[in-house]
Design a protein around this motif. Structure first.
Motif, PDB file in Angstrom:
ATOM      1  N   ASP A 251      50.900  31.604   9.116  1.00  0.00           N
ATOM      2  CA  ASP A 251      51.348  30.632   9.901  1.00  0.00           C
ATOM      3  C   ASP A 251      49.860  29.252   9.499  1.00  0.00           C
ATOM      4  N   LYS A 252      49.270  29.868   8.873  1.00  0.00           N
ATOM      5  CA  LYS A 252      48.525  29.519   8.107  1.00  0.00           C
ATOM      6  C   LYS A 252      48.039  28.413   9.923  1.00  0.00           C
ATOM      7  N   MET A 253      47.384  29.016  10.674  1.00  0.00           N
ATOM      8  CA  MET A 253      47.323  28.856  11.960  1.00  0.00           C
ATOM      9  C   MET A 253      46.421  29.389  12.822  1.00  0.00           C
ATOM     10  N   THR A 254      45.909  28.956  13.637  1.00  0.00           N
ATOM     11  CA  THR A 254      44.961  29.677  14.787  1.00  0.00           C
ATOM     12  C   THR A 254      44.886  28.899  16.038  1.00  0.00           C
ATOM     13  N   LEU A 255      44.953  29.326  17.525  1.00  0.00           N
ATOM     14  CA  LEU A 255      44.915  29.648  18.471  1.00  0.00           C
ATOM     15  C   LEU A 255      44.367  30.126  19.707  1.00  0.00           C
ATOM     16  N   ARG A 256      43.627  28.697  20.730  1.00  0.00           N
ATOM     17  CA  ARG A 256      42.845  29.572  21.121  1.00  0.00           C
ATOM     18  C   ARG A 256      43.513  29.011  23.087  1.00  0.00           C
ATOM     19  N   VAL A 257      43.472  31.106  23.216  1.00  0.00           N
ATOM     20  CA  VAL A 257      44.002  31.016  24.535  1.00  0.00           C
ATOM     21  C   VAL A 257      43.001  31.647  25.120  1.00  0.00           C
ATOM     22  N   PRO A 258      42.310  31.153  26.311  1.00  0.00           N
ATOM     23  CA  PRO A 258      41.578  31.717  27.536  1.00  0.00           C
ATOM     24  C   PRO A 258      41.613  33.088  27.640  1.00  0.00           C
ATOM     25  N   THR A 259      40.397  33.352  27.734  1.00  0.00           N
ATOM     26  CA  THR A 259      41.159  34.735  28.262  1.00  0.00           C
ATOM     27  C   THR A 259      41.406  35.294  29.979  1.00  0.00           C
ATOM     28  N   ALA A 260      40.584  34.614  30.738  1.00  0.00           N
ATOM     29  CA  ALA A 260      41.652  34.620  31.774  1.00  0.00           C
ATOM     30  C   ALA A 260      43.443  34.628  31.832  1.00  0.00           C
ATOM     31  N   LYS A 261      43.420  33.611  30.828  1.00  0.00           N
ATOM     32  CA  LYS A 261      45.286  33.357  30.924  1.00  0.00           C
ATOM     33  C   LYS A 261      45.897  33.767  30.090  1.00  0.00           C
ATOM     34  N   ALA A 262      44.913  34.924  29.506  1.00  0.00           N
ATOM     35  CA  ALA A 262      45.596  35.899  28.195  1.00  0.00           C
ATOM     36  C   ALA A 262      47.097  36.504  28.735  1.00  0.00           C
ATOM     37  N   ALA A 263      46.549  37.667  29.715  1.00  0.00           N
ATOM     38  CA  ALA A 263      48.216  38.237  30.357  1.00  0.00           C
ATOM     39  C   ALA A 263      49.134  37.906  30.903  1.00  0.00           C
ATOM     40  N   GLU A 264      48.504  36.609  31.930  1.00  0.00           N
ATOM     41  CA  GLU A 264      49.235  34.946  32.278  1.00  0.00           C
ATOM     42  C   GLU A 264      50.909  34.902  31.282  1.00  0.00           C
ATOM     43  N   VAL A 265      50.522  34.389  29.558  1.00  0.00           N
ATOM     44  CA  VAL A 265      51.253  33.604  29.200  1.00  0.00           C
ATOM     45  C   VAL A 265      51.410  34.533  28.152  1.00  0.00           C
ATOM     46  N   GLY A 266      51.730  35.997  28.804  1.00  0.00           N
ATOM     47  CA  GLY A 266      52.145  37.218  27.629  1.00  0.00           C
ATOM     48  C   GLY A 266      51.614  37.855  26.637  1.00  0.00           C
ATOM     49  N   MET A 267      50.379  37.823  26.785  1.00  0.00           N
ATOM     50  CA  MET A 267      49.725  37.756  25.686  1.00  0.00           C
ATOM     51  C   MET A 267      49.612  39.672  25.613  1.00  0.00           C
TER      52      MET A 267
END
Length: 169
Positions: free
Chosen positions: A48-64
Motif C-alpha cells: 500500500d506504500k504506507m507507513t503506520l506509527r502505533v504506540p507500543t502501549a496501544k499495540a495490543a489494544e488496537v488488535g495488532m
C-alpha cells in the motif's frame, strides 16, 4: 509495562494490523507528541506504500498481532473448503458483517468472507460492492498466507485459488 511489549514485537517482524493487514515493523522509535514522549512501532505496508506509527502501549489494544501459526492457516484453508453460508439478510446488513470480519484481522473470519463471496464461473455475476469486499478479503488472506509460508503473494494466491476451485468440483 512497555518493556513487556518490547519482547513481543521486534524490528523486521511481520505483524497483522486489523484495519490494514500484514505489515513489517521497520523500527521502534521515540517521538515527542504534545510534550509527551511516546514509544512507537513504525510499521511499513509495502504493497500500500504506507507507513503506520502505533504506540507500543496501544499495540495490543488496537488488535495488532503476530502472524498466524501454520495451524491457523491450515484451519483457514479448511474453512475455504467448506460450503458457503450466505444468510438471507439484506445485503447492507451482510456487507456490514463482512466488513467487520475483514477488519477484525482474524484469519479464519477473513477466510469465511472469501468462502461466502467466492463465485465459480458458472454462478451469477457479483455486484460491485460484493466484488470489492471479496477482493479485499482475498488480498488480506493471501498476504498472510504468503508471509506465514515464506512464499511470495503469487504462490499464495495460487494456493488459495486451488482450494477455492477444488471446493467447487
Amino acid at each position: 509495562m512497555s518493556k513487556a511489549k518490547m519482547s513481543e514485537f521486534r524490528p523486521n517482524d511481520y505483524v497483522v494490523y486489523p484495519a490494514h493487514g500484514v505489515g513489517q515493523i521497520v523500527s521502534i522509535e521515540e517521538q515527542d507528541i504534545a510534550g509527551i514522549t511516546l514509544e512507537l512501532f513504525v510499521i511499513s505496508f509495502e504493497k500500500d506504500k504506507m507507513t503506520l506509527r502505533v504506540p507500543t502501549a496501544k499495540a495490543a489494544e488496537v488488535g495488532m498481532r503476530s502472524l498466524s501459526s501454520p495451524d491457523v492457516v491450515t484451519k483457514a484453508m479448511d474453512t475455504l473448503r467448506g460450503k458457503a453460508k450466505v444468510k438471507r439478510a439484506m445485503w447492507s446488513r451482510r456487507a456490514q458483517e463482512y466488513e467487520q470480519k475483514i477488519n477484525s484481522g482474524d484469519l479464519i473470519s477473513i477466510a469465511e468472507v472469501v468462502r461466502d463471496l467466492h463465485r465459480a464461473d458458472d454462478q451469477r455475476e457479483q455486484s460491485y460492492s460484493e466484488r470489492q469486499l471479496y477482493e479485499a478479503a482475498l488480498e488480506r488472506l493471501t498476504r498472510e498466507v504468503a508471509a506465514v509460508s515464506g512464499t511470495d503473494e503469487g504462490a499464495a494466491q495460487k494456493t488459495v485459488g486451488e482450494v477455492l476451485v477444488g471446493r467447487a468440483a
